[in-house]
Enzyme design. Structure first.
Site, PDB file in Angstrom:
ATOM      1  N   ASN A 174      43.632  42.511  43.583  1.00 56.71           N
ATOM      2  CA  ASN A 174      42.409  42.145  42.861  1.00 56.71           C
ATOM      3  C   ASN A 174      41.226  42.976  43.362  1.00 56.71           C
ATOM      4  OD1 ASN A 174      42.230  40.258  40.662  1.00 56.71           O
ATOM      5  ND2 ASN A 174      43.221  38.753  42.000  1.00 56.71           N
ATOM      6  N   ASP A 208      38.540  37.530  43.853  1.00 57.13           N
ATOM      7  CA  ASP A 208      39.181  37.869  42.582  1.00 57.13           C
ATOM      8  C   ASP A 208      38.510  39.134  42.028  1.00 57.13           C
ATOM      9  OD1 ASP A 208      40.728  37.711  40.218  1.00 57.13           O
ATOM     10  OD2 ASP A 208      40.660  35.534  40.229  1.00 57.13           O
TER      11      ASP A 208
END
Length: 291
Positions: free
Chosen positions: A148, A198
């Site tokens: 990510n 993320d």
């Protein structure tokens, strides 16, 4: 604290990878596990959905020839939303490994930096790759659970990426000519509170904005790794961010309903929505794949 605006109440299972497309002047994003590509026109209010015959739609990028690069399971394709055509680019990993493509982003030389992950989100089965504008794939390193936070600095001399399940964002020195990564170091460490880094984007000041999955917030870091700003959100799972709008001054945020108990979800009406915040900072044009 800036106001959070609801753009589309999509109720995405795993909304991800928002991109501003200057050609269509729309915001585009994906729902990984349904899987579908969506767009929204802020001027007309039109919300469009394109569905795919795959298990996962893991990532999204702009293509110089028009349309998008879509990551379907372990393969990359060029997708033209005008006629729903798919053109195969390359298989990054073979099927049967228990992996899938996840987060990726292009640099300004037209290369796509993208990683794979364990589809079951448990084992370090993933790897990180560089895909050239011609479609050739270069394996870089492995031992990743969930790739990510892929983003590059404005001068393409620093690349960021994270392993969400290892709670860290790393920075690398990037040789923009050769496409070589060196000097891997910890940029942000969420280990103490088990924050899950993320999706991320870099703004025109060179600061990194990171969505914290299960963390209710987006964090802006200076290039030195110092926390500069925190935006609290009315959702458990922000997933990714981008700058959009004609002047690239709106921060769009995708979110998810995945991994939320029914009791919590019942009290979280904005989970899975596409959100927006006016943050008073300008973004950068999204780089495109290809030469």
């Amino acid at each position: 604290m800036p106001a959070v605006r609801v753009v589309v109440q999509a109720r995405d299972q795993l909304g991800e990878t928002p991109l501003w497309c200057p050609r269509s002047e729309k915001i585009w994003w994906i729902d990984i596990e349904r899987p579908r590509l969506q767009s929204f026109d802020e001027h007309t209010g039109q919300h469009e959905v394109h569905r795919f015959d795959s298990t996962f739609l893991g990532s999204l990028a702009l293509h110089r020839r028009g349309g998008f690069v879509v990551a379907l399971d372990n393969s990359l394709h060029r997708f033209d939303p005008a006629n729903a055509s798919l053109e195969h680019i390359v298989d990054v990993e073979p099927a049967g490994k228990g992996t899938r493509l996840n987060d990726g982003r292009c640099d300004r030389r037209g290369r796509l930096w993208i990683g794979t992950m364990d589809a079951a989100i448990q084992q370090p089965l993933g790897s990180f790759y560089r895909v050239s504008p011609s479609g050739s794939v270069q394996w870089l390193f492995d031992d990743i659970i969930v790739t990510n936070s892929v983003a590059t600095s404005p001068d393409d001399r620093t690349l960021y990426m994270s392993d969400t399940r290892r709670f860290k964002i790393w920075a690398f020195d990037l040789d923009p000519d050769e496409g070589v990564l060196t000097n891997r170091r910890v940029f942000a460490d969420y280990s103490n509170d088990k924050g899950r880094p993320d999706g991320a984007v870099v703004d025109s000041d060179g600061c990194l904005w990171n969505a914290v999955f299960a963390g209710h917030r987006v964090i802006r870091y200076t290039p030195a790794g110092k926390v500069d700003r925190v935006i609290e959100l009315p959702v458990t799972h922000p997933t990714c961010v981008c700058f959009g709008g004609p002047e690239l001054r709106t921060l769009y945020i995708t979110t998810a309903t995945k991994m939320i108990t029914p009791a919590v979800l019942a009290n979280e009406p904005l989970a899975g929505a596409l959100l927006a915040v006016e943050v008073g900072v300008q973004g950068l044009p999204e780089p495109m794949f290809g030469s």
